[in-house]
Scaffold this active site. Structure first.
Site, mmCIF file in Angstrom:
data_model
loop_
_atom_site.group_PDB
_atom_site.id
_atom_site.type_symbol
_atom_site.label_atom_id
_atom_site.label_comp_id
_atom_site.label_asym_id
_atom_site.label_seq_id
_atom_site.Cartn_x
_atom_site.Cartn_y
_atom_site.Cartn_z
ATOM 1 N N ASP A 1 2.756 -4.551 15.047
ATOM 2 C CA ASP A 1 1.747 -4.659 14.930
ATOM 3 C C ASP A 1 0.601 -3.641 15.941
ATOM 4 O OD1 ASP A 1 1.197 -6.250 12.890
ATOM 5 O OD2 ASP A 1 1.221 -8.213 14.183
ATOM 6 N N GLU B 1 4.254 -0.559 9.421
ATOM 7 C CA GLU B 1 5.619 -0.208 8.679
ATOM 8 C C GLU B 1 6.094 1.048 9.196
ATOM 9 O OE1 GLU B 1 6.645 -2.729 7.011
ATOM 10 O OE2 GLU B 1 4.720 -3.903 6.618
#
Length: 634
Positions: free
Chosen positions: A546, A483
C-alpha cells in the site's frame, strides 16, 4: 458523495465517506458493503440480469461454453425436481466412504475425494517450483480446518467454541436429513470435531503462513512416505499424478512429522467421521434448497450475516465457479471493452517506469541490488481486463442433461482437477489467469512475476475514462502500483526476476530493508479497530505494498503535470469505504493479511509529505504525523 472539508485534516476517511457510512445499508445476505464489495454487487447484478435473460430467451449466445453454463444453471434452479435424486446419490457417495474398513481402502477413497476437490487428509496441488519457476512441481499441503485459524481452537476462545457449536448443530441436521439416525449422526460429528482439533494442533497460524516463502520445503519420496505408517502416502500420490515423483514440496513439515500421532491404528473411525462430516457440509449446496439453507448456518455465524443468498443468486455462483473463465470473459468483453484495456495498459507501463526511476534515485540500496530490482521490473508480465480465450481444457466441460446436479458438479470438478494435475512437470504457463475477469480484485503472482487487473475492478471509483487523471491515479493507479510493490515486499523481495526463491540482495541491503519492514510492522501493530487490534506482522506485506503503491501512483500523476493532489487523496480514501458487520470485522482482523479498509485509507497517507502539504496539516490535527515518524520504503 459529499466531502466534509472541515474533517479532512482530522479524519480523511470520515471526511470522504462519512455521509455514505450514515446512509449505507449492508445487504442482508452480505457481511459488508462499500468499496470492492459494492462493485462486486454491481457486477453480480449485471451478470445475473444477462444470465437470466439468456435463460428466458431474451438474449441469445452462440458460445458453446456459455450454452453449457446455461444448461447447468437451469438444472440447478430446478431443485424441486432434482432433490430426491441428488439425496439418494449423495447418500450412496457417503456410504461408500463409511464402508471402507482399513486405512488402505480409506486412502483410495481420499484419492477420489481429492479428484473431486472434496475434503482430504492430504492435499496435493501442482504449482510452479519456487526454485525453478519454469516448471511445475508437486506440493503437499495440510487439510482444511473447520475454523478459520488455529487460535480459534484455544479453550479460552469463546468465538471458536460458539462457531463449533453452530457447526455441530448444522452437521447433525444435514446427516439426519439425509436419512442417518440421530445417535449415529451425533457421534460422527463429535468424532469429526475431535479429529479436527488434532489437525489444528500441528498447523501454522495465519500469521505464520503470511510468510509464504517458508512453504518451500523439499522432501524426497522416502521422507514423505515415512511421515505415516497407516497411510501409504507414496501410493496416494501415485494414484493422483500417475507416477512417484523424485521430490515433493511440503508446505508444513511440522504437521506431517506429527501425522503418525494423528492417524493411529485405532483412529480410523475419527478420520472417517471427519471425512463424512466435512464432505456433507461441502456438498450441501447441491442437494436442494432445504440442505443449502441448513448448510449455510455456520458461514452466516462466522461473518455475522443475517440471511443466506436467494436461490437464484446462490446457484448462479455455484455454477459460475465451474465455468468461471467463461462468465469472466463474457463480462470483460461486453462491459469493459478494448479502449479501456489499452488505457490501463498505458498506466501499467507508466507505473513500472516510475518504479524504475525511483529505484535509480534510491539512497539506501547498493547499485548492484538496484540493477537487479530494475531487471525484475523489466521482466514483468501483465494481464489486463480479460483473457482473449478460455483454457484449452474448457472444451471438455460438458453438462449431461440426463444426470443430476450432484453428478454434473462432481463430473465438472473432476475435469478441472484432471487438468490441474496433468500440469505436473510441464512448463509453467505465465499467461494463465488465476482469477476470472468478473472478480473485483487484482493480484501479483511472485513465481510468475506478473500482475493481473480483471475487468470488474476497472470501473468507478477505481477507474473510468470519465474520471480525472488524479482520481484514476488515486484509485486504480494506486492499486496497480500496489501490485507492483508486492514484487518488493517482505516476501517478494526474496524472489528474483524469474520467479525463483533466491536471495538476490546484497547482505547490507537486505538488512536495511528488514529494518524498514520492521518499522512498518511497528507502525501498524496494535492499532485498535472494532472489537480487536491490527496484527502488524500478519499485515506487513500488504501494508508495504500500500505504501509503495500510493507513493508510486502519486509520482506517476506528477509526471503527467498534475499539481492538485486533493482529488488523488480523496479518491484513495473513497475506494476504501466499507461498512461491515462486527463479526466479519473481527474475523478479518484475525485472519486477513490486509489491514482494515478505514485504516488503509487513513494511516498510509500520513506517511506522505505531499498529503500534509496538500491539506496543510499541523501538530494537533488527527491526520498529523511528525516527519520523523513517517514510514516509507518504496
Amino acid at each position: 458523495m459529499a466531502i466534509n472539508h472541515s474533517l479532512l485534516k482530522d479524519d480523511l476517511y470520515q471526511a470522504v465517506n462519512g455521509e455514505w457510512l450514515e446512509e449505507a445499508v449492508i445487504p442482508s445476505d452480505k457481511p459488508a458493503t462499500g468499496g470492492f464489495m459494492s462493485l462486486a454487487e454491481k457486477v453480480e447484478e449485471v451478470c445475473l440480469k444477462d444470465i437470466n435473460a439468456l435463460v428466458e430467451g431474451k438474449l441469445t449466445t452462440t458460445d458453446p461454453l456459455m450454452l453449457e453454463f446455461i444448461k447447468l444453471y437451469k438444472k440447478a434452479l430446478d431443485f424441486e425436481h432434482q432433490e430426491k435424486e441428488n439425496l439418494a446419490e449423495a447418500k450412496d457417495f457417503l456410504n461408500s466412504i463409511l464402508s471402507q474398513a482399513d486405512y488402505q481402502a480409506i486412502t483410495a477413497k481420499m484419492v477420489e475425494l481429492l479428484n473431486y476437490k472434496l475434503p482430504s487428509l492430504i492435499n496435493l496441488s501442482v504449482e510452479p517450483d519456487m526454485k525453478n519457476a519454469e516448471q511445475n512441481c508437486l506440493y503437499m499441503d495440510v487439510p482444511r480446518l473447520i475454523l478459520p485459524d488455529t487460535p480459534y481452537y484455544d479453550e479460552e476462545n469463546e468465538k471458536g467454541q460458539f462457531l463449533l457449536n453452530i457447526y455441530q448443530k448444522q452437521s447433525e441436521e444435514l446427516l439426519i436429513s439425509l436419512g442417518y439416525n440421530k445417535d449415529q449422526s451425533q457421534q460422527w460429528v463429535k468424532n469429526c470435531i475431535e479429529f479436527d482439533r488434532k489437525l489444528a494442533s500441528y498447523q501454522k497460524t495465519q500469521e505464520e503462513l503470511a510468510d509464504y516463502t517458508q512453504n518451500y520445503n523439499v522432501r524426497s519420496i522416502a521422507e514423505v512416505k515415512d511421515y505415516c505408517q497407516e497411510i501409504a502416502i507414496d501410493s496416494f500420490i501415485k494414484q493422483i499424478i500417475k507416477e512417484v515423483p523424485e521430490k515433493i514440496i511440503v508446505t508444513q513439515p511440522s504437521f506431517f512429522e506429527h501425522l503418525d500421532e494423528i492417524v493411529q491404528s485405532d483412529n480410523i473411525e475419527l478420520l472417517k467421521s471427519w471425512i463424512i462430516v466435512s464432505t456433507i457440509n461441502d456438498l450441501s449446496g447441491v442437494l436442494g434448497e432445504d440442505f443449502r439453507l441448513k448448510g449455510s448456518e455456520f458461514s452466516l455465524a462466522l461473518s455475522g450475516t443475517p440471511e443466506p443468498m436467494k436461490a437464484k443468486k446462490f446457484y448462479f455462483y455455484l455454477v459460475r465457479d465451474l465455468f468461471d473463465q467463461v462468465i469472466g470473459t463474457y463480462y470483460g468483453k461486453k462491459y469493459l471493452g478494448f479502449e479501456a484495456r489499452r488505457d490501463i495498459e498505458s498506466m501499467v507501463k507508466a507505473m513500472i517506469e516510475v518504479y524504475k526511476k525511483r529505484l535509480e534515485k534510491n539512497q539506501w540500496l547498493s547499485d548492484e541490488t538496484i540493477q537487479l530490482a530494475i531487471r525484475k521490473l523489466e521482466k514483468f508480465n501483465y494481464l489486463i481486463g480479460f483473457p482473449n480465450d478460455y483454457p484449452e481444457y474448457y472444451k471438455d466441460l460438458k453438462v449431461n442433461a440426463e444426470s443430476s446436479l450432484f453428478k454434473n458438479c462432481l463430473s465438472l470438478k473432476r475435469i478441472h482437477q484432471r487438468d490441474h494435475f496433468s500440469q505436473y512437470k510441464q512448463a509453467v504457463d505465465r499467461d494463465k489467469w488465476l482469477m476470472p475477469a468478473d472478480r473485483v480484485n487484482a493480484y501479483y503472482n511472485p513465481t510468475l512475476n506478473n500482475i493481473c487487473f480483471p475487468a470488474a475492478i476497472l470501473q468507478a471509483p477505481f477507474y473510468s475514462l470519465d474520471q480525472s487523471r488524479a482520481a484514476n491515479y488515486g484509485g486504480i493507479g494506486a492499486v496497480i502500483a500496489h501490485e507492483i510493490s508486492h514484487a518488493f515486499d517482505n516476501n517478494g523481495a526474496k524472489i528474483d526476476e524469474n520467479g525463483n526463491l533466491n536471495n538476490w540482495w546484497a547482505e547490507q541491503d537486505f538488512e536495511a530493508f528488514n529494518q524498514k519492514a520492521q518499522a512498518v510492522v511497528d507502525q501498524w501493530d496494535g492499532i485498535p479497530f472494532g472489537q480487536g487490534k491490527v496484527n502488524g506482522k500478519l499485515t506487513v506485506s500488504e501494508n508495504i505494498a500500500d505504501g509503495g503503491g500510493l507513493t508510486a501512483a502519486l509520482n506517476a500523476l506528477k509526471n503527467e503535470g498534475e499539481t492538485d493532489y486533493k482529488e488523488f487523496f480523496i479518491n484513495w480514501a473513497r475506494i476504501w469505504c466499507q461498512k461491515a458487520r462486527p463479526e466479519y470485522e473481527l474475523m478479518l482482523l484475525q485472519v486477513d493479511v490486509h489491514a482494515p479498509a478505514e485504516l488503509r485509507a487513513n494511516v498510509q497517507v500520513k506517511n506522505l509529505d505531499e498529503f500534509h502539504e496538500t491539506f496543510e496539516t499541523s501538530e494537533g490535527d488527527g491526520m498529523w504525523l511528525a516527519p520523523e515518524e513517517r514510514v516509507r520504503i518504496w
